[in-house]
Motif scaffolding. Structure first.
Motif, PDB file in Angstrom:
ATOM      1  N   HIS A  90      38.644  68.860  65.195  1.00 62.94           N
ATOM      2  CA  HIS A  90      38.100  69.725  63.459  1.00 62.94           C
ATOM      3  C   HIS A  90      39.387  70.796  63.860  1.00 62.94           C
ATOM      4  O   HIS A  90      40.482  71.120  63.107  1.00 62.94           O
TER       5      HIS A  90
ATOM      6  N   HIS B 261      40.825  62.834  62.203  1.00 61.24           N
ATOM      7  CA  HIS B 261      40.625  64.032  61.610  1.00 61.24           C
ATOM      8  C   HIS B 261      41.967  64.398  61.215  1.00 61.24           C
ATOM      9  O   HIS B 261      42.710  65.392  60.380  1.00 61.24           O
ATOM     10  N   ARG B 262      43.248  63.948  61.366  1.00 59.38           N
ATOM     11  CA  ARG B 262      44.500  64.275  60.927  1.00 59.38           C
ATOM     12  C   ARG B 262      45.481  63.073  60.578  1.00 59.38           C
ATOM     13  O   ARG B 262      45.947  63.028  59.521  1.00 59.38           O
TER      14      ARG B 262
ATOM     15  N   HIS C 296      41.866  66.990  54.466  1.00 56.69           N
ATOM     16  CA  HIS C 296      40.916  67.377  55.660  1.00 56.69           C
ATOM     17  C   HIS C 296      40.006  69.174  55.180  1.00 56.69           C
ATOM     18  O   HIS C 296      38.614  69.185  55.245  1.00 56.69           O
ATOM     19  N   ARG C 297      41.003  69.865  55.425  1.00 51.77           N
ATOM     20  CA  ARG C 297      40.249  71.108  55.259  1.00 51.77           C
ATOM     21  C   ARG C 297      40.019  71.707  53.882  1.00 51.77           C
ATOM     22  O   ARG C 297      39.127  72.675  54.022  1.00 51.77           O
TER      23      ARG C 297
ATOM     24  N   VAL D  23      42.838  69.901  63.797  1.00 55.86           N
ATOM     25  CA  VAL D  23      43.377  69.671  61.961  1.00 55.86           C
ATOM     26  C   VAL D  23      43.285  71.905  61.308  1.00 55.86           C
ATOM     27  O   VAL D  23      44.392  71.408  60.534  1.00 55.86           O
TER      28      VAL D  23
ATOM     29  N   HIS E 288      36.885  59.602  51.752  1.00 56.57           N
ATOM     30  CA  HIS E 288      37.594  60.398  52.964  1.00 56.57           C
ATOM     31  C   HIS E 288      37.236  60.014  53.921  1.00 56.57           C
ATOM     32  O   HIS E 288      37.632  59.565  55.387  1.00 56.57           O
ATOM     33  N   ASN E 289      35.403  60.431  53.719  1.00 52.11           N
ATOM     34  CA  ASN E 289      34.665  60.492  55.044  1.00 52.11           C
ATOM     35  C   ASN E 289      34.364  58.750  55.807  1.00 52.11           C
ATOM     36  O   ASN E 289      34.463  58.367  56.652  1.00 52.11           O
TER      37      ASN E 289
ATOM     38  N   ALA F 164      36.396  69.830  53.923  1.00 47.22           N
ATOM     39  CA  ALA F 164      36.112  70.786  54.460  1.00 47.22           C
ATOM     40  C   ALA F 164      34.823  72.702  53.820  1.00 47.22           C
ATOM     41  O   ALA F 164      34.118  72.715  53.969  1.00 47.22           O
TER      42      ALA F 164
ATOM     43  N   ASP G   3      45.294  63.286  56.657  1.00 48.01           N
ATOM     44  CA  ASP G   3      45.575  63.907  55.775  1.00 48.01           C
ATOM     45  C   ASP G   3      44.988  65.141  55.760  1.00 48.01           C
ATOM     46  O   ASP G   3      44.167  65.573  55.506  1.00 48.01           O
ATOM     47  N   PRO G   4      45.691  66.295  57.309  1.00 48.44           N
ATOM     48  CA  PRO G   4      45.019  67.231  57.342  1.00 48.44           C
ATOM     49  C   PRO G   4      44.747  68.027  56.516  1.00 48.44           C
ATOM     50  O   PRO G   4      44.156  68.755  56.196  1.00 48.44           O
TER      51      PRO G   4
ATOM     52  N   ILE H 106      37.891  57.189  57.727  1.00 48.69           N
ATOM     53  CA  ILE H 106      37.393  58.101  59.002  1.00 48.69           C
ATOM     54  C   ILE H 106      36.577  57.315  60.631  1.00 48.69           C
ATOM     55  O   ILE H 106      35.880  57.206  61.261  1.00 48.69           O
TER      56      ILE H 106
END
Length: 207
Positions: free
Chosen positions: A176, A110-111, A117-118, A179, A75-76, A121, A113-114, A79
């Motif tokens: 961030h 950041h959007r 992403h959450r 999101v 994922h990183n 985090a 696959d929000p 981005i």
């Protein structure tokens, strides 16, 4: 003191078939994290969703923590690929146009696959991926500082390191939090307003 679970893969997939297996496992882990949460992401469940045997999973990963780490890495990287491209693109742009582009890209990146992403985090500290995130942040700071150094004639007199820290922090915070606050439900009009206002804030600070 509990021993920390290993988060590195057992081996790197080199053959096409083995890469497909690893991809299926990482994608299955991501789906389970979003739909069922970390606690439900057992190796048996991941293997079942991926359509592979648990034995095959353990050939490549020592446990679910290593799979979550692989999801975070993937994922990183996605981005950062977008961010690197944007920073290259803005190299010759004036400040206002460049800042608008970077804010837009940060929010859009950041959007991706929000929901994932959450979840990630929350998992980054658990899996020990903070060092990798910090490395990405250092790269972004280096690239932004190089841009600001090249545009000093458009800026007020300000320390480039401080300006870089404030600009990157402000843009990252907006992206961030966009999101975290249900980005998938935001209208495009709201996103444009966020871009406009964040651009105005950052450019106003620099000038």
């Amino acid at each position: 003191m509990a021993r920390k679970p290993p988060t590195k893969p057992r081996k790197t997939a080199s053959q096409k078939r083995s890469r497909a297996t690893v991809d299926a496992l990482v994608e299955a882990t991501a789906r389970i994290l979003v739909r069922e949460g970390f606690e439900k992401a057992s190796t048996n469940r991941i293997a079942e969703v991926a359509g592979v045997s648990v034995g095959s999973l353990y050939q490549y990963f020592p446990g679910k923590e290593a799979l979550v780490a692989a999801v975070i890495d993937r994922h990183n990287e996605e981005i950062m690929g977008i961010v690197r491209s944007a920073l290259t693109e803005v190299a010759d742009m004036p400040i206002e146009k460049a800042v608008r582009k970077l804010v837009s890209v940060a929010i859009e990146a950041h959007r991706i696959d929000p929901k994932l992403h959450r979840v990630l985090a929350e998992q980054i500290p658990r899996t020990g991926q903070l060092k990798d995130v910090e490395a990405f942040n250092r790269e972004v700071h280096t690239l932004v500082r190089a841009y600001l150094e090249s545009r000093r004639n458009e800026m007020r007199k300000i320390d480039p390191a401080l300006a870089t820290f404030i600009c990157v922090s402000a843009i990252e915070a907006v992206a961030h939090n966009t999101v975290l606050n249900h980005a998938e439900m935001l209208s495009e009009k709201t996103v444009r307003t966020l871009v406009d206002e964040t651009t105005r804030m950052v450019v106003g600070y620099l000038r």
